[in-house]
Scaffold this active site. Structure first.
Site, mmCIF file in Angstrom:
data_model
loop_
_atom_site.group_PDB
_atom_site.id
_atom_site.type_symbol
_atom_site.label_atom_id
_atom_site.label_comp_id
_atom_site.label_asym_id
_atom_site.label_seq_id
_atom_site.Cartn_x
_atom_site.Cartn_y
_atom_site.Cartn_z
ATOM 1 N N ASP A 173 43.279 50.261 31.310
ATOM 2 C CA ASP A 173 44.069 50.093 30.083
ATOM 3 C C ASP A 173 43.327 50.743 28.924
ATOM 4 O O ASP A 173 42.093 50.776 28.923
ATOM 5 C CB ASP A 173 44.314 48.613 29.781
ATOM 6 C CG ASP A 173 45.463 48.452 28.792
ATOM 7 O OD1 ASP A 173 46.615 48.402 29.234
ATOM 8 O OD2 ASP A 173 45.197 48.411 27.567
ATOM 9 N N TYR A 211 45.178 49.162 17.368
ATOM 10 C CA TYR A 211 44.913 47.886 18.052
ATOM 11 C C TYR A 211 43.695 47.186 17.450
ATOM 12 O O TYR A 211 43.664 45.967 17.316
ATOM 13 C CB TYR A 211 44.724 48.119 19.558
ATOM 14 C CG TYR A 211 46.040 48.384 20.246
ATOM 15 C CD1 TYR A 211 46.890 47.341 20.590
ATOM 16 C CD2 TYR A 211 46.461 49.668 20.511
ATOM 17 C CE1 TYR A 211 48.115 47.571 21.186
ATOM 18 C CE2 TYR A 211 47.683 49.928 21.102
ATOM 19 C CZ TYR A 211 48.505 48.864 21.442
ATOM 20 O OH TYR A 211 49.725 49.102 22.015
ATOM 21 N N ARG A 257 48.960 41.388 41.692
ATOM 22 C CA ARG A 257 48.811 40.821 40.339
ATOM 23 C C ARG A 257 49.006 39.299 40.319
ATOM 24 O O ARG A 257 48.451 38.611 39.453
ATOM 25 C CB ARG A 257 49.825 41.539 39.452
ATOM 26 C CG ARG A 257 49.877 41.200 38.026
ATOM 27 C CD ARG A 257 48.656 41.517 37.233
ATOM 28 N NE ARG A 257 48.983 41.133 35.873
ATOM 29 C CZ ARG A 257 49.015 39.879 35.452
ATOM 30 N NH1 ARG A 257 48.627 38.900 36.249
ATOM 31 N NH2 ARG A 257 49.382 39.599 34.222
ATOM 32 N N ARG A 298 54.378 46.591 36.935
ATOM 33 C CA ARG A 298 55.175 45.420 37.321
ATOM 34 C C ARG A 298 56.517 45.716 37.953
ATOM 35 O O ARG A 298 57.105 44.845 38.576
ATOM 36 C CB ARG A 298 55.368 44.511 36.101
ATOM 37 C CG ARG A 298 54.095 43.805 35.704
ATOM 38 C CD ARG A 298 54.179 43.285 34.307
ATOM 39 N NE ARG A 298 54.292 44.399 33.375
ATOM 40 C CZ ARG A 298 54.286 44.273 32.049
ATOM 41 N NH1 ARG A 298 54.214 43.071 31.514
ATOM 42 N NH2 ARG A 298 54.369 45.315 31.273
ATOM 43 N N ARG A 333 52.639 54.999 33.322
ATOM 44 C CA ARG A 333 52.602 53.591 33.749
ATOM 45 C C ARG A 333 53.197 53.411 35.150
ATOM 46 O O ARG A 333 53.855 52.396 35.414
ATOM 47 C CB ARG A 333 53.354 52.694 32.753
ATOM 48 C CG ARG A 333 52.802 52.709 31.349
ATOM 49 C CD ARG A 333 51.622 51.770 31.208
ATOM 50 N NE ARG A 333 51.453 51.383 29.819
ATOM 51 C CZ ARG A 333 51.624 50.147 29.358
ATOM 52 N NH1 ARG A 333 51.949 49.176 30.180
ATOM 53 N NH2 ARG A 333 51.437 49.897 28.100
HETATM 54 O O1 CP3 Z 1 50.000 53.421 35.843
HETATM 55 C C1 CP3 Z 1 49.445 53.732 34.795
HETATM 56 O O2 CP3 Z 1 49.983 54.419 33.901
HETATM 57 C C2 CP3 Z 1 47.992 53.326 34.597
HETATM 58 C C3 CP3 Z 1 47.757 52.125 33.931
HETATM 59 C C4 CP3 Z 1 47.966 51.927 32.439
HETATM 60 C C5 CP3 Z 1 48.156 50.639 31.900
HETATM 61 N N1 CP3 Z 1 48.134 50.729 30.538
HETATM 62 C C6 CP3 Z 1 48.286 49.416 32.683
HETATM 63 C C7 CP3 Z 1 48.914 48.235 32.090
HETATM 64 C C8 CP3 Z 1 47.906 52.828 31.364
HETATM 65 C C9 CP3 Z 1 47.790 54.338 31.376
HETATM 66 C C10 CP3 Z 1 48.016 52.052 30.176
HETATM 67 C C11 CP3 Z 1 47.954 52.624 28.815
HETATM 68 C C12 CP3 Z 1 48.249 51.766 27.662
HETATM 69 N N2 CP3 Z 1 47.923 50.454 27.464
HETATM 70 C C13 CP3 Z 1 48.874 52.229 26.487
HETATM 71 C C14 CP3 Z 1 49.307 53.646 26.236
HETATM 72 C C15 CP3 Z 1 50.570 53.965 26.934
HETATM 73 C C16 CP3 Z 1 51.810 53.447 26.277
HETATM 74 O O3 CP3 Z 1 52.568 52.772 26.978
HETATM 75 O O4 CP3 Z 1 52.008 53.729 25.099
HETATM 76 C C17 CP3 Z 1 48.977 51.146 25.598
HETATM 77 C C18 CP3 Z 1 49.593 51.180 24.225
HETATM 78 C C19 CP3 Z 1 48.349 50.030 26.220
HETATM 79 C C20 CP3 Z 1 48.146 48.678 25.642
HETATM 80 C C21 CP3 Z 1 48.832 47.623 26.417
HETATM 81 N N3 CP3 Z 1 48.540 47.276 27.721
HETATM 82 C C22 CP3 Z 1 49.869 46.777 25.971
HETATM 83 C C23 CP3 Z 1 50.504 46.823 24.588
HETATM 84 C C24 CP3 Z 1 50.183 45.929 27.032
HETATM 85 C C25 CP3 Z 1 51.145 44.771 27.009
HETATM 86 C C26 CP3 Z 1 52.524 45.223 27.111
HETATM 87 C C27 CP3 Z 1 52.921 45.268 28.544
HETATM 88 O O5 CP3 Z 1 53.427 46.311 28.976
HETATM 89 O O6 CP3 Z 1 52.765 44.233 29.185
HETATM 90 C C28 CP3 Z 1 49.377 46.282 28.136
HETATM 91 C C29 CP3 Z 1 49.391 45.668 29.466
HETATM 92 C C30 CP3 Z 1 49.401 46.563 30.677
HETATM 93 N N4 CP3 Z 1 48.718 47.722 30.822
HETATM 94 C C31 CP3 Z 1 50.072 46.272 31.891
HETATM 95 C C32 CP3 Z 1 49.767 47.325 32.779
HETATM 96 C C33 CP3 Z 1 50.184 47.480 34.213
HETATM 97 C C34 CP3 Z 1 50.885 45.045 32.188
HETATM 98 C C35 CP3 Z 1 49.930 43.959 32.528
HETATM 99 C C36 CP3 Z 1 50.369 43.052 33.625
HETATM 100 O O7 CP3 Z 1 50.328 43.413 34.818
HETATM 101 O O8 CP3 Z 1 50.711 41.908 33.278
#
Ligand code: CP3
Length: 339
Positions: A72, A147, A36, A27, A23
């Site tokens: 994502d 999910y 964003r 943010r 990740r």
């Molecule tokens: O930089 C990176 O790693 C690439 C981008 C990336 C995102 N999500 C962007 C993201 C990757 C590889 C993911 C994978 C992801 N998404 C997973 C597996 C990794 C892990 O953490 O276990 C999972 C379970 C998700 C599902 C997901 N996406 C959730 C549950 C959420 C909400 C929780 C949160 O962190 O806000 C997201 C949102 C998300 N995915 C954000 C980002 C940058 C935040 C969104 C925002 O900018 O508001």
């Protein structure tokens, strides 16, 4: 091109230990928040120029040895036929989760060129300018299924386990569709230029070892086996892996990614044929420079017993993390591991 990461994936000796951060685009970076602020999260994922821009940010700012596609794990799931929304505080929600055979029968296996052209275009843009390898990714089938069945994030995964125990036929038909979608999706990412792929099994650790072995492992293995002929390194990240790592390591990945709840020495023993990736607790980045260094050095030392090591956190970086501490971590890993 800095290929240190790719060499380490293949188990080759490198001049220093490569590092990237799960990740890493997100943010905690003011540069990400600036972009964003103008678009919602899904629009960002679906706009190739913007997605490519935020993918590159951590490479420039932190000096990491790999980039990970900005997207994502829920993007391909949406295209299987579920309605996805992201809420600012509550996270992702699917309004029509999968609970019955009928729900599963309605789902389709995606055609990446038609269904997620923006993901492939983002990869193509990135491959023209990146100086480090690009990692593509997908959720592992079990994590994707949680999910789809729960309709969002979950604590106990009750609905998922209910289906596993009470309706194995429904579970199997759903998992077959997810596995096929994942194979098509990752194959397309590789064809578009991704030089490695990671499967995120973020919630596999919620299963007992025997449930993991029957309900999650076979589908992760199926995806990995199908991707093998495409000849790019495959990373299998299993969160909360301590109880299931020996089994997970049989899935055929080149690299096993591990969380911080398992000691690195033990992780290396359980994954001896693999390159190991991990495993700093993301919360350590909230401590002092001295403590970050001490903890990173201990991981580096223990991982020396592996065939190769890719330094990473044990799970995604937290949004409140001070960026300067991440930069410090990358420098520490590079300096301390240099031969
Ligand atoms: O930089 C990176 O790693 C690439 C981008 C990336 C995102 N999500 C962007 C993201 C990757 C590889 C993911 C994978 C992801 N998404 C997973 C597996 C990794 C892990 O953490 O276990 C999972 C379970 C998700 C599902 C997901 N996406 C959730 C549950 C959420 C909400 C929780 C949160 O962190 O806000 C997201 C949102 C998300 N995915 C954000 C980002 C940058 C935040 C969104 C925002 O900018 O508001």
């Amino acid at each position: 091109m800095n290929n240190t990461f790719i060499y380490a994936c293949a188990g080759m000796k490198t001049d220093y230990t490569p590092v990237w951060i799960m990740r890493q685009a997100g943010r905690y970076l003011p540069e990400y928040r600036k972009i964003r602020a103008k678009v919602d999260f899904l629009t960002l994922c679906k706009t190739p120029e913007l997605a490519a821009e935020v993918t590159v940010q951590p490479v420039d700012i932190l000096g990491v040895d790999a980039a990970i596609l900005f997207s994502d794990i829920l993007i391909p799931i949406e295209k299987m036929g579920l309605k996805l929304k992201f809420y600012e505080k509550k996270g992702p929600k699917f309004s029509n989760p999968v609970r019955t055979q009928k729900d599963a029968d309605r789902l389709k296996i995606i055609n990446p060129d038609e269904d997620v052209p923006y993901v492939l275009e983002t990869i193509r843009i990135l491959c023209r300018g990146l100086k480090v390898p690009l990692i593509g990714f997908s959720g592992a089938p079990f994590t994707a299924a949680t999910y789809m069945i729960e309709g969002g994030s979950s604590k106990n995964f009750l609905e998922t386990k209910r289906i596993i125990y009470n309706d194995p036929q429904l579970y199997q038909s759903l998992m077959e569709k997810i596995a096929e979608t994942t194979i098509a999706y990752l194959s397309a990412q590789i064809k578009a230029g991704a030089q490695a792929v990671q499967l995120f099994d973020s919630w596999a650790g919620a299963l007992s070892p025997s449930d993991y072995e029957t309900a999650a492992f076979p589908y992760a293995k199926k995806v990995i086996e199908a991707l093998k002929p495409l000849s790019v390194p495959i990373i299998y990240f299993v969160n909360d892996c301590a109880g299931i790592l020996s089994i997970a390591s049989e899935a055929g990945a080149d690299v096993m990614g591990v969380d911080w709840r398992i000691d690195m020495s033990e992780a290396v023993i359980k994954t001896h044929r693999h390159t190991i990736q991990g495993n700093l607790d993301p919360c350590v980045l909230f401590s002092t420079k001295g403590h970050i260094k001490e903890t990173a050095l201990e991981i580096l030392k223990k991982a020396k017993a592996a065939r190769a090591h890719i330094f990473n956190l044990g799970h995604g970086i937290l949004p409140e993390t001070p960026p300067e501490n991440v930069k410090t971590l990358v420098e520490i890993v590079h300096e301390a591991s240099a031969i």
